[in-house]
Enzyme design. Structure first.
Site, short mmCIF file in Angstrom:
data_model
loop_
_atom_site.label_atom_id
_atom_site.label_comp_id
_atom_site.label_asym_id
_atom_site.label_seq_id
_atom_site.Cartn_x
_atom_site.Cartn_y
_atom_site.Cartn_z
N LYS A 184 0.87 -1.19 0.00
CA LYS A 184 0.00 0.00 0.00
C LYS A 184 0.90 1.23 0.00
CE LYS A 184 -2.71 3.33 1.77
NZ LYS A 184 -1.72 4.39 1.60
N GLU A 257 9.35 1.39 10.90
CA GLU A 257 10.40 2.32 10.47
C GLU A 257 9.78 3.71 10.53
OE1 GLU A 257 13.41 1.59 9.98
OE2 GLU A 257 13.34 -0.57 9.76
N CYS A 291 13.78 10.54 6.42
CA CYS A 291 13.72 10.20 7.85
C CYS A 291 15.11 10.32 8.47
CB CYS A 291 13.16 8.80 8.03
SG CYS A 291 13.99 7.58 7.03
P1 NDP Z 1 2.36 8.77 7.32
O1 NDP Z 1 2.59 8.19 8.65
O2 NDP Z 1 1.42 9.89 7.18
O3 NDP Z 1 1.88 7.66 6.29
C1 NDP Z 1 2.61 6.49 6.06
C2 NDP Z 1 1.72 5.48 5.36
O4 NDP Z 1 0.71 5.03 6.25
C3 NDP Z 1 0.99 6.04 4.16
O5 NDP Z 1 0.91 5.05 3.16
C4 NDP Z 1 -0.36 6.36 4.74
O6 NDP Z 1 -1.37 6.40 3.79
C5 NDP Z 1 -0.56 5.17 5.65
N1 NDP Z 1 -1.57 5.38 6.69
C6 NDP Z 1 -2.12 6.52 7.14
N2 NDP Z 1 -3.02 6.27 8.13
C7 NDP Z 1 -3.02 4.92 8.30
C8 NDP Z 1 -3.71 4.03 9.18
N3 NDP Z 1 -4.58 4.47 10.09
N4 NDP Z 1 -3.46 2.72 9.08
C9 NDP Z 1 -2.56 2.24 8.18
N5 NDP Z 1 -1.89 3.03 7.33
C10 NDP Z 1 -2.11 4.35 7.38
O7 NDP Z 1 3.82 9.14 6.83
P2 NDP Z 1 4.22 9.94 5.56
O8 NDP Z 1 3.73 9.27 4.33
O9 NDP Z 1 3.84 11.35 5.85
O10 NDP Z 1 5.82 9.76 5.54
C11 NDP Z 1 6.66 10.60 6.22
C12 NDP Z 1 7.12 9.96 7.52
O11 NDP Z 1 7.73 8.71 7.25
C13 NDP Z 1 8.14 10.78 8.23
O12 NDP Z 1 7.83 10.85 9.60
C14 NDP Z 1 9.43 10.02 8.05
O13 NDP Z 1 10.36 10.23 9.04
C15 NDP Z 1 8.94 8.61 8.00
N6 NDP Z 1 9.89 7.78 7.28
C16 NDP Z 1 10.62 6.84 7.98
C17 NDP Z 1 11.57 6.07 7.35
C18 NDP Z 1 12.33 5.01 8.10
O14 NDP Z 1 12.83 4.11 7.48
N7 NDP Z 1 12.43 5.07 9.41
C19 NDP Z 1 11.84 6.21 5.92
C20 NDP Z 1 11.02 7.18 5.27
C21 NDP Z 1 10.07 7.93 5.96
P3 NDP Z 1 -1.79 7.80 3.12
O15 NDP Z 1 -0.53 8.50 2.72
O16 NDP Z 1 -2.57 7.32 1.98
O17 NDP Z 1 -2.56 8.55 4.18
#
Ligand code: NDP
Length: 525
Positions: A184, A257, A291
């Site tokens: 997803k 992550e 991140c």
């Molecule tokens: P989000 O937490 O907003 O979203 C991550 C994913 O989760 C998206 O696909 C989102 O869908 C989905 N999602 C949202 N709500 C739910 C739910 N209730 N249940 C299941 N899935 C859900 O993160 P971002 O996309 O904004 O990414 C940025 C963040 O990711 C930053 O905090 C960054 O630090 C972190 N990150 C961490 C990494 C690591 O390896 N540690 C690497 C890269 C990023 P949708 O977008 O469709 O709402």
């Protein structure tokens, strides 16, 4: 079916009006628009719980055929996928540029890194997941083995900031370990996910081995509850907690992550030109939307003024938006507002902006920003900014820097520059540290990647990343039957007394136990 709209000519940053936020068209489809100019790029369906459940059921069938293949057979197919992606690199990079907003160079480099992981996972899986013989210890008559087996179906939820590299960190390793995957992608970058899965479908002999489900948060939430054998989540800490709560209902294991607030430390004996280059790239690459971006830079007092001066000079050379840009558009308008709020909060509390700043934000384009006079109570230090902002903090000593580096609830990556940097690196409480460099650990496929604290747990990449997608099995095989079997009720009547004697002999303070302890100490050196 998804539809992709042909891209228009690229737009220059300065001319771009603030693009509209991506819209979720009611329930049936999700429109993907470019953060660069707001152009419609395509549409994907919004998958509900029924469709997600059906995808997981198909994946379960696929996982049985895939798991039955040898490592070599799986590697051949993964290499076919790698080749297909590489052969489409320009097309995919353009799509990443348009849908995510990063520069074409950054998009190409992201694909390059993702493929190095796919290649590594394919070639390394057999060795990393080979059964291991371990000692039977006191039960020396047993042959003991630890073996690793596919879990079945892995759900992968990915973010928008590295829409190829980040999900690949889970997908490649999960597939190489013998699992099927349901992916997803973020609602902001679904078309990139669709393209990756299309190329996979043409490469794999097993139908539905890698499937995509599209939609917003509720689609991700449905995947958490769809009966996958593990859920690999990459995203924010806040959403990670929601995902973990949803998975807890079915005891679905999770890999988290999450976000970061990575520190960089510059000692007074550091190679300053190198440290400046590292800080500027580490904080501003991918427009700071990583991140593992450097989000706090602690610099020893004797070199602080010179360091700041050199950083500002370098940052002012960077171009934002347009064809020759170093920094692209921010992917998410909501993230622009977070960056703005952090900068305004910092200024209200007395920080000084040396270049860039909240006033210089135009639409989704943020000028790279250097901030000094930053204090620990500012959002810029406490929370993830996830934008092109470099706060520089003067510290009295490296000890002070280490204490402050460890002062947040995050612990993902980090960097340290100086002649004794390697000796100090292990004192940073984080999953990864680059020594006299930045971000390097993420591109090295054999190194595990993951965090501690609010940055999550579990590891992707490397051997740890392969094992993360397996169940560990312990096997004890009796090779020789002994006259006395402790795993049986058929024991002599005075067994408790005899056993107590054995306990004292082996583990008490008598001569046999002492000799054993001494031998152990000598062996450990
Ligand atoms: P989000 O937490 O907003 O979203 C991550 C994913 O989760 C998206 O696909 C989102 O869908 C989905 N999602 C949202 N709500 C739910 C739910 N209730 N249940 C299941 N899935 C859900 O993160 P971002 O996309 O904004 O990414 C940025 C963040 O990711 C930053 O905090 C960054 O630090 C972190 N990150 C961490 C990494 C690591 O390896 N540690 C690497 C890269 C990023 P949708 O977008 O469709 O709402």
């Amino acid at each position: 079916m998804s539809t992709i709209v042909a891209p228009p000519a690229p737009a220059a940053a300065s001319a771009a009006p603030p693009p509209p936020a991506p819209t979720k068209a009611a329930v049936e489809s999700l429109r993907s628009t470019s953060p660069i100019d707001g152009a419609l790029l395509g549409e994907v369906p919004v998958h509900g719980a029924a469709e997600v459940g059906a995808a997981v059921a198909r994946a379960r069938t696929a996982s049985a055929s895939w798991a039955a293949k040898s490592f070599a057979e799986r590697a051949t197919e993964l290499v076919r996928w790698r080749r297909a992606i590489a052969d489409h690199v320009e097309e995919l990079a353009q799509l990443v540029h348009r849908e995510n907003g990063k520069t074409v160079l950054e998009a190409t480099s992201e694909i390059f890194m993702a493929l190095s992981h796919l290649d590594h996972a394919a070639s390394r899986a057999e060795k990393a997941l080979a059964p291991e013989r371990v000692s039977g210890g006191l039960l020396a008559n047993f042959r003991c083995t630890v073996s690793y087996h596919p879990l079945g179906v892995i759900g992968v939820i990915g973010p928008w900031n590295y829409p190829v590299f980040t999900p690949m960190g889970s997908i490649a390793y999960a597939l190489a370990a013998g699992n099927a995957v349901v992916f997803k992608p973020s609602e902001l970058t679904p078309l990139i996910g669709v393209k990756l899965v299309e190329l996979a479908a043409a490469s794999f002999s097993v139908p539905d081995l890698l499937q995509i489900v599209t939609g917003a948060g509720p689609t991700g939430a449905a995947l958490c509850k769809a009966g996958v054998d593990k859920l690999a989540f990459t995203g924010s800490t806040a959403t990670g907690k929601r995902v973990m709560a949803a998975c807890a209902e079915t005891l679905t294991p999770v890999l988290m992550e999450l976000g970061g607030k990575d520190p960089m430390i510059v000692a007074d004996d550091a190679d300053l030109a190198k440290a400046v280059d590292g800080a500027v790239f580490g904080a501003l690459a991918n427009t700071g939307q990583a991140c593992i971006s450097i989000e706090r830079c602690y610099v020893a007092e004797p070199v602080y003024d010179r360091f700041v001066e050199m950083v500002v000079a370098e940052v002012r050379k960077l171009r934002v938006g347009g064809d020759d840009a170093h920094l692209g558009a921010m992917t998410s308008p909501a993230q622009v507002e977070i960056v703005r709020a952090h900068l305004e909060d910092a200024q209200r509390r007395g920080a000084k902006i040396l270049t860039g700043g909240a006033d210089a934000i135009v639409g989704n384009f943020i000028q790279p920003t250097v901030v000094v006079d930053v204090t620990d109570d500012m959002l810029l230090i406490k929370d993830e900014t996830f934008g092109p902002v470099l706060p520089i903090i003067k510290v009295a000593s490296v000890e002070d820097a280490l204490r402050r580096a460890n002062g947040t609830r995050f612990g993902l990556g980090s960097a340290i520059f100086g002649r004794h940097a390697r000796e100090l690196a292990d004192r940073i409480v984080a999953g990864m540290t680059s020594v006299n460099s930045v971000l390097a650990f993420s591109a090295i496929a054999s190194l595990p990647f993951g965090g501690v604290g609010d940055s999550g747990f579990g590891r992707i990449h490397g051997d740890h990343g392969l094992r993360e997608f397996t169940r560990t099995k312990a096997t004890a095989e009796e090779r020789l039957a002994l006259p006395m079997n402790l795993m049986s009720f058929k024991l002599p009547g005075n067994m408790a007394t005899r056993l107590a004697g054995t306990v004292k002999t082996l583990y008490g303070s008598g001569p046999v136990a002492r000799a054993k302890d001494l031998f152990g100490r000598l062996r450990r050196g």
